[in-house]
Design a protein around this motif. Structure first.
Motif: not given
Ligand code: PHE
Length: 443
Positions: A19-21, A23-25, A220-223
């Protein structure tokens, strides 16, 4: 019926990390680090993750495992008769909105994967045109959005252990293997050293208040915080799971993935003289990188591997978003899992169809944004921080006494020197810092 549970430690870490990894990464972190002081930003981010991200993660995990229910149910169970459940409702709504557009991007990645394998992406030279033209001249993005939606549906129908956990157990190792393979390739390119220098040269003068806010927002977004995801997933953690190491491992591994992405992107673009191209967002992924692959021997192979990587990262994120919504329907309304999955899929088919046509200006506009951008803004800049603050305030002040400590120590059976510090951060530090990100992102 007994409540779902993850079957193994590795499985629950893989699912949470999945879930964490996302598009943000790939398209957010590397460019942000490079633009904001390289290694200096990295250190700042590291501090944000450990001092803020991990404690808030632990607050969400404790809430989920303590309440053993969906994002709304945990509040109902732990604090009956109060209005805290409203926080849960927002925490279910945000993932629904995010899934609407995330599915569209996931569809693009799958289409690029197919077109890399068939070679069509490179024969037509089509990556050279603007994104809009591209989407509407060459692709059939909507169809692929529907395909990935169905793929997600199949996983969700199989349930937590056989669907989410099994998929994550296969996908996460695959993701790391592909990442490492691609890194080996880019680090052996002529411009590798220059690229790395460009990515990581520390420049502390770039660290300003706004970079700190950026780093916090990225944390926050990434986790995947503030979206009910960790609450829902950890409601499936066995009682013996040690929350603190789980949170730290997930946070650090997600950082490693983001770093490795930087090791792929920067050496490649410097080697082929593409450093002045967009290095951020969809343009990086769907335009600049295909140009890079076009310069490499084995174009199609590297391109296919990269889009496979991206697809895997996106898929393991969307299933976590979906699980929040499905758990909500099952636990709140007593729906059968199958029916909940079908209902959510149907609703999302509608929402993502609208999103899929909106980047090209075909959809209607909301506050001057396409539906796609509006949902992203609403969910990540507004709902996410609000939920995160509310969960911290709840866990810090209003939850049943000792809940956080009990969860961190597994009912007193583990030593936890850190639980006092975590509680302090959750009570005093995190709500203030998240409020700051919130305010800054709106002005
Ligand atoms: N955490 C994910 C990322 O880094 C983005 C994401 C956000 C995934 C919300 C699921 C829910 O890209």
């Amino acid at each position: 019926m007994a409540r779902n549970q993850f079957g193994s430690k590795i499985g629950l870490v893989a699912a949470t990390l999945g879930s964490a990894v996302g598009l943000g990464n790939v398209w957010r972190f590397p460019a942000e680090a490079q633009a904001n002081g390289g290694a200096a930003f990295l250190m700042l981010y590291f501090v944000c993750v450990l001092l803020l991200g991990a404690p808030v993660m632990l607050a969400e995990m404790s809430l989920g495992r303590g309440g053993r229910s969906d994002a709304v149910g945990v509040f109902r169970k732990l604090s009956p008769g109060t209005s805290w459940w409203i926080v849960g409702v927002v925490a279910v709504l945000a993932p629904f909105l995010i899934t609407g557009y995330y599915m569209v991007v996931e569809g693009w990645t799958l289409e690029y994967l197919f077109r890399s394998i068939s070679g069509e992406l490179y024969n037509s030279g089509s990556f050279d045109v603007s994104m809009q033209q591209y989407l509407f001249t060459y692709l059939n993005p909507w169809m692929f959005t529907m395909i990935v939606l169905l793929a997600n549906m199949v996983v969700m129908l199989k349930g937590v252990q056989k669907g989410i956990e099994r998929l994550s157990n296969v996908m996460m190792p695959l993701l790391f293997v592909v990442l490492v393979a691609m890194c080996c390739m880019t680090l052996s390119l002529d411009g590798a050293a220059d690229g790395l220098k460009w990515f990581l040269a520390p420049d502390f003068s770039k660290i300003t208040i706004s970079t700190v806010i950026d780093a916090l927002g990225q944390t926050f977004f990434s986790l995947s915080l503030g979206m009910g995801i960790l609450v829902t997933y950890s409601s499936y953690y066995p009682a013996s799971t040690k929350l603190t190491p789980t949170a730290v491992i997930v946070a650090l591994m997600s950082l490693v993935v983001a770093l490795l992405m930087g090791f792929i992107i920067f050496p490649a673009v410097t080697t082929f003289g593409l450093a002045d191209h967009a290095l951020y967002g969809p343009t990086l992924v769907f335009q600049t990188l295909p140009e890079v692959f076009n310069c490499l021997p084995g174009t199609q192979i590297w391109s296919a591997l990269f889009f496979l990587l991206l697809f895997v990262a996106a898929l393991t994120s969307t299933i976590s978003l979906l699980e929040v919504q499905i758990a909500f329907l099952c636990d709140r309304f007593g729906m059968k899992r199958r029916n909940a999955v079908l209902l959510i899929t149907a609703l999302l088919a509608l929402l993502s169809t609208l999103c899929s046509f909106s980047p090209a200006g075909l959809g209607f506009e909301l506050f001057g944004m396409s539906l796609f951008d509006f949902l992203d803004f609403l969910a990540t800049n507004i709902l996410l921080p609000l939920v995160a603050i509310a969960i911290c305030v709840y866990m810090g002040w209003f939850a049943p006494k000792g809940l956080l400590k009990k969860q961190l120590t597994n009912d007193g059976t583990l030593k936890s020197r850190l639980s006092g510090a975590v509680l302090f951060i959750v009570r005093y530090v995190a709500p203030v810092l998240i409020a700051l990100i919130f305010i800054f992102s709106l002005i």
